[in-house]
Write a protein that holds these residues in place. Structure first.
Motif, PDB file in Angstrom:
ATOM      1  N   LYS A  87       0.831  -1.214   0.000  1.00 54.96           N
ATOM      2  CA  LYS A  87       0.000   0.000   0.000  1.00 54.96           C
ATOM      3  C   LYS A  87       0.860   1.257   0.000  1.00 54.96           C
ATOM      4  O   LYS A  87       0.565   2.227  -0.696  1.00 54.96           O
ATOM      5  CB  LYS A  87      -0.924  -0.004   1.213  1.00 54.96           C
ATOM      6  N   GLY A  88       1.933   1.230   0.791  1.00 50.10           N
ATOM      7  CA  GLY A  88       2.825   2.376   0.805  1.00 50.10           C
ATOM      8  C   GLY A  88       3.504   2.589  -0.529  1.00 50.10           C
ATOM      9  O   GLY A  88       3.631   3.721  -0.997  1.00 50.10           O
ATOM     10  N   LEU A  89       3.921   1.504  -1.174  1.00 53.77           N
ATOM     11  CA  LEU A  89       4.546   1.602  -2.489  1.00 53.77           C
ATOM     12  C   LEU A  89       3.559   2.132  -3.521  1.00 53.77           C
ATOM     13  O   LEU A  89       3.917   2.949  -4.375  1.00 53.77           O
ATOM     14  CB  LEU A  89       5.048   0.220  -2.933  1.00 53.77           C
ATOM     15  N   LEU A  90       2.330   1.652  -3.446  1.00 54.05           N
ATOM     16  CA  LEU A  90       1.314   2.040  -4.430  1.00 54.05           C
ATOM     17  C   LEU A  90       1.070   3.538  -4.412  1.00 54.05           C
ATOM     18  O   LEU A  90       1.054   4.199  -5.443  1.00 54.05           O
ATOM     19  CB  LEU A  90       0.013   1.285  -4.149  1.00 54.05           C
ATOM     20  N   MET A  91       0.912   4.112  -3.224  1.00 56.14           N
ATOM     21  CA  MET A  91       0.596   5.534  -3.123  1.00 56.14           C
ATOM     22  C   MET A  91       1.834   6.412  -3.281  1.00 56.14           C
ATOM     23  O   MET A  91       1.726   7.570  -3.661  1.00 56.14           O
ATOM     24  CB  MET A  91      -0.068   5.820  -1.773  1.00 56.14           C
ATOM     25  N   GLY A  92       3.018   5.863  -3.038  1.00 58.24           N
ATOM     26  CA  GLY A  92       4.227   6.664  -3.143  1.00 58.24           C
ATOM     27  C   GLY A  92       4.976   6.479  -4.447  1.00 58.24           C
ATOM     28  O   GLY A  92       6.042   7.064  -4.638  1.00 58.24           O
TER      29      GLY A  92
ATOM     30  N   SER B 280       9.768   3.527 -13.203  1.00 57.90           N
ATOM     31  CA  SER B 280      10.444   2.516 -12.389  1.00 57.90           C
ATOM     32  C   SER B 280       9.743   2.327 -11.051  1.00 57.90           C
ATOM     33  O   SER B 280       9.605   1.193 -10.567  1.00 57.90           O
ATOM     34  CB  SER B 280      11.901   2.923 -12.162  1.00 57.90           C
ATOM     35  N   GLY B 281       9.276   3.423 -10.448  1.00 55.11           N
ATOM     36  CA  GLY B 281       8.571   3.323  -9.174  1.00 55.11           C
ATOM     37  C   GLY B 281       7.225   2.635  -9.302  1.00 55.11           C
ATOM     38  O   GLY B 281       6.838   1.831  -8.450  1.00 55.11           O
ATOM     39  N   VAL B 282       6.494   2.950 -10.373  1.00 55.58           N
ATOM     40  CA  VAL B 282       5.194   2.311 -10.583  1.00 55.58           C
ATOM     41  C   VAL B 282       5.373   0.815 -10.821  1.00 55.58           C
ATOM     42  O   VAL B 282       4.630  -0.011 -10.276  1.00 55.58           O
ATOM     43  CB  VAL B 282       4.447   2.964 -11.763  1.00 55.58           C
ATOM     44  N   ILE B 283       6.346   0.442 -11.650  1.00 55.63           N
ATOM     45  CA  ILE B 283       6.588  -0.978 -11.911  1.00 55.63           C
ATOM     46  C   ILE B 283       6.985  -1.685 -10.609  1.00 55.63           C
ATOM     47  O   ILE B 283       6.519  -2.795 -10.317  1.00 55.63           O
ATOM     48  CB  ILE B 283       7.667  -1.155 -12.984  1.00 55.63           C
TER      49      ILE B 283
END
Length: 577
Positions: A61-66, A71-74
């Motif tokens: 969840k933290g990765l998804l919103m941040g 590269s970050g989205v993947i």
């Protein structure tokens, strides 16, 4: 695992940045992956759990919103699939972890419209495939992760064979390298746990010391909004109707509520009776809720039948507005977004219509950096400008907040950078508002799209016209090279000015003037009626005047327009139409 993986990535972020193919001063893959991972770890720390299912869910969840940049989205999608595969598990063995890695790869490939091999996707895919096979031969999780890291590193070394531009420049894929660093952290974490000292032979030469720890810059970009945002300073605090800013989670697995049917549409309608700025994100058995409401008690009572409420945060926005007004020197047009959000999208009581937001048929969000460029967008129908570009990409959460704060029936987003499109699309998917992402990859494309917008037309027609207008623009820019290299026959020396036409470097020259001239000649090979020049930092008035004189002599029929863009790192940005 995740904490040490994030630590290894953070300490080597600049190393990853240095692997970007173009030798430009704003290569940012390492920065984007680092900020994305930092967001995930922050969420994980706030929800510590011994359950691998719950821990990976918090991380996801933290990765998804941040998530920032492609590269970050993947990366966020890799861990989103990983988390879903492990949902409900207290512990995981080698078979479950291998399956989770593969599920993450499947989700990441689905998230990318046109997957390219020789990138982070390939590294993740090869590592996961090997994990599934190797898990049949071992029950040792540490051993499995060492194999995953080893295979990821091997796949990383082959990326130049799959993506010719990498081989030409002599580097491996930057996103793939970032993932290898994360996996290395995983391995070291497990090795510390099981007592096996792990000697790394894969990610970096033994003689190369890891770079110093990279400081994480502030993640929140500046948001400039066109008037009437400054109406906050003219409103009374009591005019804020939906005064309680609420955010909480509904955990469907607690208190025996798993059987209660959750109708998301009906739930949102109920929240809307006494609230606004509604955002509901459902992830398996966890529901994240955000709403501005007059009656927080009613919101909580409405939510209780669906599960146990956790991480409840309630902010009195009238109190926040009072604090804002106490600062008599506040510049509301550039205030922090949390303050700017107070009145956006809300009904306001007892205030003349000219001093509040109206629910407009359309709203436009654009990404830009450089005061001049931002002003151009704001003067041409753009409502919100997220400050960002090749570096410091706005995160998915930044886009979601900007969407929710905009009082419009249909919202268009102009990313204006190819590295930002995925985050914008992910935000549009998470939001319940009507959002269309116009996939603009450059500032000139974004400006062309804005000029094609017509308030009186339908959303579909505007989307088609804006996309078509963006496609008709040829973009170019000049910046300084940060290292020696050779790309597609162009020999580049550190400190030279390089001219980039769309995605191709066409010239490298020690003279800024000559680099600009060569780039313009290349851009006008197929003709053009209008050349627009956006001057940035490093562009001197005398040099610009000389360039304009040369253009007038060489292309007497060409219409020329010069505007101050103020963009950093790129002295000149060109657009041919």
């Amino acid at each position: 695992m995740a904490l040490l993986g994030a630590d290894y990535l953070q300490r080597n972020a600049e190393h990853v940045n240095a692997l970007n193919v173009f030798p430009v001063p704003d290569g940012d893959t390492g920065t984007n992956m680092n900020l994305t991972m930092t967001s995930g770890v922050r969420e994980l720390r706030s929800k510590p759990s011994a359950s691998i299912g719950k821990a990976t869910e918090a991380l996801s969840k933290g990765l998804l919103m941040g998530a920032r940049g492609n590269s970050g989205v993947i990366l966020s999608q890799l861990f989103r699939g990983f988390s879903r595969s492990l949902a409900g598990l207290e512990e995981a063995g080698t078979a479950q972890l291998a399956a989770a890695l593969q599920h993450g790869v499947d989700m990441a490939y689905k998230a990318v419209v046109k997957p390219v091999e020789g990138t982070i996707l390939t590294v993740a895919k090869e590592a996961a495939k090997h994990a599934v096979q190797y898990a049949r031969r071992t029950s040792d999780v540490s051993e499995l992760m060492r194999e995953v890291h080893k295979k990821a590193y091997e796949a990383l070394q082959r990326t130049p064979d799959l993506l010719p531009v990498l081989k030409q420049v002599g580097v491996v894929d930057s996103g793939g390298q970032g993932l290898v660093f994360i996996y290395e952290g995983f391995v070291r974490s497990l090795s510390e746990t099981d007592g096996n000292g792990y000697q790394d032979h894969y990610s970096m030469p033994s003689e190369a010391a890891p770079p110093e720890e990279v400081a994480v810059p502030a993640a929140k970009p500046v948001i400039r909004k066109q008037e009437p945002l400054s109406a906050q300073a003219r409103l009374t605090t009591e005019a804020i109707e939906f005064l309680y800013d609420m955010e909480f989670f509904i955990n469907r697995t607690l208190s025996g509520h798993t059987g209660a049917f959750f109708d998301e549409s009906a739930y949102k309608r109920a929240l809307g009776k006494d609230g606004d700025s509604i955002l509901v994100i459902t992830e398996e058995d966890i529901i994240k809720v955000h709403v501005h409401s007059r009656k927080p008690g009613d919101v909580l009572n409405l939510s209780l039948p669906y599960g146990e409420l956790t991480d409840i945060h309630i902010l009195n926005m009238r109190e926040q507005h009072r604090d804002l007004l106490e600062n008599e020197h506040v510049d509301v047009s550039t205030a922090d977004f949390a303050a700017a959000e107070l009145l956006a999208g809300q009904a306001v009581q007892g205030v003349p219509p000219g001093q509040v937001f109206e629910w407009a048929p359309f709203g436009i969000i654009a990404v830009a950096i450089g005061e001049g460029i931002e002003d151009i967008f704001l003067e041409n129908d753009v409502d919100t400008v997220l400050s960002g570009g090749q570096t410091m990409n706005p995160s998915t959460e930044d886009f979601v907040k900007a969407i929710e704060a905009l009082s419009a029936e249909h919202i268009f987003i102009l990313p204006n950078n190819g590295n930002i499109i995925l985050a914008a699309e992910q935000a549009a998917e998470l939001s319940e508002r009507n959002v269309t992402v116009i996939p603009t990859r450059t500032i000139p494309q974004g400006l062309a799209a804005v000029l094609a917008f017509k308030e009186e037309e339908t959303a579909d027609r505007n989307a088609a016209w804006m996309k078509n207008a963006a496609e008709q623009v040829l973009s170019g820019q000049v910046t300084k090279a940060v290292r020696d290299t050779s790309i597609e026959g162009v020999d580049i020396r550190e400190g030279d000015y390089i001219g980039i036409k769309e995605k191709t470097i066409v010239v490298s020259n020690a003279s800024l003037q000559e680099a600009c001239q060569s780039l313009i000649v290349s851009m006008l090979e197929s003709g053009g009626d209008l050349l627009t020049i956006l001057t940035g930092e490093g562009a001197e008035a005398a040099g610009t005047a000389t360039l304009c004189e040369w253009i007038a002599e060489q292309y007497p029929e060409l219409e020329l327009e010069v505007q101050n863009g103020g963009q950093p790192l790129y002295p000149y940005v060109f657009a041919v139409e």
